[in-house]
Design a protein around this motif. Structure first.
Motif, short mmCIF file in Angstrom:
data_model
loop_
_atom_site.label_atom_id
_atom_site.label_comp_id
_atom_site.label_asym_id
_atom_site.label_seq_id
_atom_site.Cartn_x
_atom_site.Cartn_y
_atom_site.Cartn_z
N THR B 293 0.81 -1.22 0.00
CA THR B 293 0.00 0.00 0.00
C THR B 293 0.85 1.27 0.00
O THR B 293 0.35 2.34 -0.30
N ARG B 294 2.13 1.14 0.36
CA ARG B 294 2.98 2.34 0.41
C ARG B 294 4.44 1.95 0.23
O ARG B 294 4.91 0.96 0.80
N VAL B 295 5.15 2.76 -0.56
CA VAL B 295 6.60 2.64 -0.69
C VAL B 295 7.19 4.02 -0.42
O VAL B 295 6.72 5.02 -0.97
N GLU B 296 8.18 4.04 0.45
CA GLU B 296 8.83 5.31 0.81
C GLU B 296 10.33 5.21 0.59
O GLU B 296 10.92 4.15 0.78
N VAL B 297 10.91 6.35 0.21
CA VAL B 297 12.33 6.41 -0.08
C VAL B 297 12.98 7.45 0.84
O VAL B 297 12.38 8.49 1.12
N SER B 298 14.16 7.14 1.32
CA SER B 298 14.92 8.07 2.15
C SER B 298 16.30 8.27 1.55
O SER B 298 16.91 7.32 1.06
N GLU B 299 16.78 9.50 1.55
CA GLU B 299 18.14 9.74 1.03
C GLU B 299 19.15 9.91 2.17
O GLU B 299 20.32 10.16 1.92
N HIS B 335 23.07 7.70 1.21
CA HIS B 335 22.62 6.34 1.54
C HIS B 335 21.13 6.25 1.28
O HIS B 335 20.33 6.64 2.12
N LEU B 336 20.78 5.77 0.09
CA LEU B 336 19.37 5.63 -0.26
C LEU B 336 18.79 4.39 0.41
O LEU B 336 19.46 3.35 0.51
N THR B 337 17.56 4.53 0.87
CA THR B 337 16.86 3.44 1.53
C THR B 337 15.43 3.44 1.02
O THR B 337 14.89 4.50 0.71
N VAL B 338 14.83 2.26 0.92
CA VAL B 338 13.44 2.18 0.49
C VAL B 338 12.74 1.18 1.41
O VAL B 338 13.34 0.21 1.86
N ARG B 339 11.46 1.47 1.72
CA ARG B 339 10.72 0.52 2.55
C ARG B 339 9.27 0.41 2.05
O ARG B 339 8.70 1.37 1.54
N ALA B 340 8.72 -0.79 2.25
CA ALA B 340 7.35 -1.07 1.82
C ALA B 340 6.46 -1.30 3.04
O ALA B 340 6.91 -1.79 4.08
N THR B 341 5.18 -0.94 2.87
CA THR B 341 4.14 -1.23 3.85
C THR B 341 3.04 -1.99 3.12
O THR B 341 2.73 -1.65 1.97
#
Lengths: 379, 379
Positions: B293-299, B335-341
């Motif tokens: 339902t959600r994907v977020e990216v962090s730099e 440092h890119l990071t991605v997470r899913a919900t």
């Protein structure tokens, strides 16, 4: 965040060898997780299914578009060419069965270990490559009188040892334009379009040479009047003893025999288990120097040798030969070894000659086999 | 020779975790050289080409013969069946696009590291699997009233942690016979017969479950009235804190997002290089618990997050979703990071919960990216 890091040198280190007790590093593991070898039981196939053939990608697999792809041929030619896939497919095609091996095969068994793609023995595969003979393309373009070398450029782009580059290699015209060498610009593997990881839509195939010469995602061939001295020719793929040694170039494949590990494996150690009695041993052997003329097997780590039966198919001179023999297993832990000899008299060594890049190392394969009676099999 | 070694225990050790400073061992490397992940740039393909889809073979790829292959269905059924490939192909077929992930994905990033197949994050792939719904085969055989579980046996044979076995797994009938679960006996992958490493000629496909449930080289299905307690069910694939903990079984896939690493890589460190300015970030995300339902990216390694655009295809509920966003790169190391919900509210963790087998670990991916201006690019 680290604002002080602003150059490629900070993320792209010079070549190095591992320390005395250093396990495989996370960088080597990251390469091993992407680039894979031939599972040795797949030596059973005359022609390797594409997903089992070894793969080495220097940078990323590029996102190529076969429809818009152009192969340009220029430099010291009389008539520069730019050919799409349709034009290449319209030319007379040939198919060659070729055994391809990575120049770094065996690297992870060297001491000290050169830190790079950590192959054990499995960086090999055999495929039927279909395409246009390079000689035909060069005849169409016309070789200028002063041309000495062909330089091949692929679409994969990256940084290596601090140098940003497209993957590029040169080949002397004495090899590239030699009709007997069967160099191909290939668009099909085992009868299907090239898979992405094997160079889609076009790659070079240089039978008998290690993999670094078979430039993938090929889009340009430039003839030059001087030898190519770029990174992949003069820095990488040299047989050096130390970083200052200019070294010799890596070229054709040294002889190697591999066996299908007999019996069945332990999951974690990959040690094999067989029952007492006759055990069929089979495998493949190849050399870029000429036909393999002898394959021998030892059950005691190389003290005594028995000759295996060898089968070559004269219609596929660039492909591996098959070998087989029968071994009588008796209880205990055995160390099977196999070695090949080629028509040039080259024999696989029992101790590895070392070089800093870990190239062209054809140390014999060793397979640990535990022979136990059926009764003790369900531990 | 060592005559004192005569039992499987001598070559097949219990599970262990690596020591504090222990690099990847030669046994882990041997597994990594055989079993390969998805090169992350191949996340670009909706359907993974077969040679790029992850592969985990417990023992050897068996030498199977599609022509003589029989699938037997027995145990607590009313009419035992034995079906050849022709009989299976004659039944109504369905095709399901399924994202498959190894239960051990991420294991090599755990501290301490469980010693087994050392996946980093790449043990995933998506394919179109064609075959016969298991529900149809079970209806044909007739499920006995007391049947509770289906036990699936593959043809791969080996030793694991001292136990000689054919690979075998059980599935409760509440899952195996649930029409909504879409469990398939598949004979084709992406429209072609199964490749050897993916289970030729037959495999089970259990959408939403980790890979260990998708038994390859499938030749027998036996219904039982009690839960299966064999090695792969009760010893392996448990979430345990220590060797004595009975643990919980590994079942459906935890949510995960992966990105195509942007820019281009350094050969050895795989660190990425991009230029300053807008950079398209793309990738995939999936969960066995329900839709992502959600994907977020962090730099900045997970301090601040930006939501990415998510595209799901309702006709492929078992396949990964695509996501994309634009990141504005500024000079420095990022440092890119991605997470899913997922729809169940499960979110990928920023620190990995540990278990002794290294299973179902969905720690977020981290991608190190060096942003440098064009001018300093040729180091």
């Amino acid at each position: 965040m680290d604002g002080s890091l602003t150059g490629l040198g900070d993320i792209s280190a010079p070549g190095r060898v591992a320390g005395p007790e250093e396990g495989i590093s996370e960088h080597e593991l990251a390469l091993a997780a992407r680039n894979h070898g031939l599972p040795l039981e797949a030596l059973r196939y005359d022609v390797t299914p594409p997903g089992l053939h070894y793969v080495l990608v220097h940078y990323d697999i590029p996102a190529t578009d076969a429809d818009g792809w152009r192969l340009t041929i220029g430099g010291r030619v009389l008539r520069p060419l730019s050919l799409g896939l349709d034009a290449l497919r319209a030319l007379p095609a040939v198919t060659r069965r070729v055994t391809l091996e990575c120049a770094g095969n065996g690297r992870a068994r060297l001491t000290p270990r050169p830190v790079s793609q950590p192959w054990i023995v499995e960086a090999v595969g055999t495929a039927d490559w279909t395409g246009v003979p390079l000689t035909a393309l060069l005849a169409e373009a016309g070789i200028a009188e002063d041309a000495a070398e062909a330089v091949f450029t692929g679409a994969d782009h990256g940084v290596e040892r601090g140098v940003e580059q497209d993957y590029r290699r040169g080949l002397p015209l004495t090899t590239a334009a030699d009709p007997a060498r069967d160099v191909l610009v290939a668009y099909a593997m085992n009868g299907a379009p090239l898979p992405p990881q094997h160079g889609s839509p076009l790659r070079l195939v240089v039978p008998g040479w290690y993999g670094m010469a078979h430039v993938k995602w090929l889009h340009d061939i430039t003839l030059t009047d001087t030898p190519y001295t770029g990174f992949q020719q003069s820095v990488a793929y040299r047989l050096r003893q130390d970083a200052t040694d200019p070294g010799e170039p890596v070229t054709v494949i040294a002889p190697r025999a591999l066996m299908v590990p007999p019996g069945f494996p332990d999951f974690m150690s990959r040690t094999r288990v067989v029952r007492p009695g006759p055990v069929a041993l089979t495998g493949r052997a190849w050399s870029g120097h000429g036909p393999v003329t002898r394959v021998e097997v030892s059950e005691d780590g190389g003290a005594a040798w028995a000759e295996a039966a060898l089968t070559s198919d004269p219609s596929h001179p660039w492909a591996w030969s098959a070998w087989h023999t029968t071994w009588t297993a008796t209880p205990g832990l055995r160390h099977l070894t196999v070695r090949a000899t080629d028509a040039d008299g080259n024999v696989q060594p029992l101790t590895a000659p070392w070089n800093r890049g870990g190239f062209a190392n054809n140390l014999v394969q060793r397979v640990e086999v535990l022979c136990i009676p059926e009764a003790s099999a369900t531990g």
